[in-house]
Scaffold this motif. Sequence first.
Motif, PDB file in Angstrom:
ATOM      1  N   ILE A   7       0.852  -1.184   0.000  1.00  0.00           N
ATOM      2  CA  ILE A   7       0.000   0.000   0.000  1.00  0.00           C
ATOM      3  C   ILE A   7       0.890   1.237   0.000  1.00  0.00           C
ATOM      4  CG2 ILE A   7      -1.842   1.242   1.181  1.00  0.00           C
ATOM      5  CD1 ILE A   7      -2.835  -1.377   2.298  1.00  0.00           C
ATOM      6  N   HIS A   8       0.724   2.054  -1.050  1.00  0.00           N
ATOM      7  CA  HIS A   8       1.628   3.167  -1.305  1.00  0.00           C
ATOM      8  C   HIS A   8       0.911   4.523  -1.181  1.00  0.00           C
ATOM      9  CE1 HIS A   8       4.105   0.028  -3.237  1.00  0.00           C
ATOM     10  NE2 HIS A   8       3.032  -0.292  -3.937  1.00  0.00           N
ATOM     11  N   SER A  13       7.345   5.017  -4.630  1.00  0.00           N
ATOM     12  CA  SER A  13       7.653   3.864  -3.788  1.00  0.00           C
ATOM     13  C   SER A  13       7.374   2.543  -4.485  1.00  0.00           C
ATOM     14  CB  SER A  13       6.824   3.931  -2.497  1.00  0.00           C
ATOM     15  OG  SER A  13       7.087   5.110  -1.776  1.00  0.00           O
ATOM     16  N   VAL A  14       6.588   2.584  -5.548  1.00  0.00           N
ATOM     17  CA  VAL A  14       6.131   1.344  -6.177  1.00  0.00           C
ATOM     18  C   VAL A  14       7.294   0.556  -6.774  1.00  0.00           C
ATOM     19  CG1 VAL A  14       4.641   0.359  -7.944  1.00  0.00           C
ATOM     20  CG2 VAL A  14       3.868   2.354  -6.639  1.00  0.00           C
ATOM     21  N   LEU A  73       2.232  -4.583   3.617  1.00  0.00           N
ATOM     22  CA  LEU A  73       3.378  -3.695   3.817  1.00  0.00           C
ATOM     23  C   LEU A  73       2.999  -2.304   3.336  1.00  0.00           C
ATOM     24  CD1 LEU A  73       6.351  -3.040   4.428  1.00  0.00           C
ATOM     25  CD2 LEU A  73       6.923  -3.914   2.144  1.00  0.00           C
ATOM     26  N   PHE A  74       3.000  -1.347   4.248  1.00  0.00           N
ATOM     27  CA  PHE A  74       2.801   0.057   3.888  1.00  0.00           C
ATOM     28  C   PHE A  74       4.171   0.645   3.540  1.00  0.00           C
ATOM     29  CE2 PHE A  74      -0.941  -0.863   6.390  1.00  0.00           C
ATOM     30  CZ  PHE A  74      -1.947  -0.147   5.759  1.00  0.00           C
ATOM     31  N   THR A  75       4.205   1.481   2.511  1.00  0.00           N
ATOM     32  CA  THR A  75       5.507   1.926   2.004  1.00  0.00           C
ATOM     33  C   THR A  75       5.796   3.408   2.201  1.00  0.00           C
ATOM     34  OG1 THR A  75       4.726   2.398  -0.254  1.00  0.00           O
ATOM     35  CG2 THR A  75       5.379   0.119   0.232  1.00  0.00           C
ATOM     36  N   CYS A  76       4.953   4.134   2.923  1.00  0.00           N
ATOM     37  CA  CYS A  76       5.230   5.553   3.188  1.00  0.00           C
ATOM     38  C   CYS A  76       5.420   5.748   4.681  1.00  0.00           C
ATOM     39  CB  CYS A  76       4.108   6.444   2.663  1.00  0.00           C
ATOM     40  SG  CYS A  76       4.531   8.204   2.739  1.00  0.00           S
TER      41      CYS A  76
END
Length: 217
Positions: A7-8, A13-14, A73-76
């Motif tokens: 989740i971005h 971040s992708v 997984l959150f990416t920010c």
Amino acid sequence: MTRIALIHALSHSVAPVNAAFERDWPEAVRMNLLDDSLSADLARGGRGLDAAMHERFQRLAQYAVDTGAKGILFTCSAFGPCIEAVAQRHAGIPVLKPNEAMVAEAAQGQGKLGLIATFAATLVSMPPEFPPGIALEPMLAEGALDALNAGDTQRHDALIAAQAAALRERGCTRIALAQFSMARARAACEAASGLPVLTTVDSAVRALRLRTDQALR
């Protein structure tokens, strides 16, 4: 096949996290959810991580779970409290903040840690996640995110690397790049500073794979 939700809040971040999965966990089935208004709203809203922002994260996570995700997984890295609330609600599966695995690795090291971010809000939300015993030197690489948004990846990396060199002069013995979008600057930072550089991306993929495997046993 194990489905993992990524989740971005930033489009940048992708690519880094998907590249890490291709390298370190290729058999995972990835689903990418991007809402780039999250970071934009946080930057300009002045309301911080309020109830409305928390609810948005809960809805994103619930959608991922409804599709069969066995890990999230959150990416920010600017949304730590929102992600912690998601992890509490979905305690049956691994839910990782983007930086928690890197924080755990950093806690095992010695000396002052230079923490570089390109998004100012990250330097507000992230430092409290480190254990009290870690000496931190936060640094904002001003202009780097604007350069990345403009497609100037060389300037983005150079601005981050310049801060890595400055942190070495301030007595740091290692560097941490606080955001997934910054992982591409790792080599430049190592060259500029001569210090070991941690990235949230690589640490997160390793940790998520381990925790997901344990949860599925």
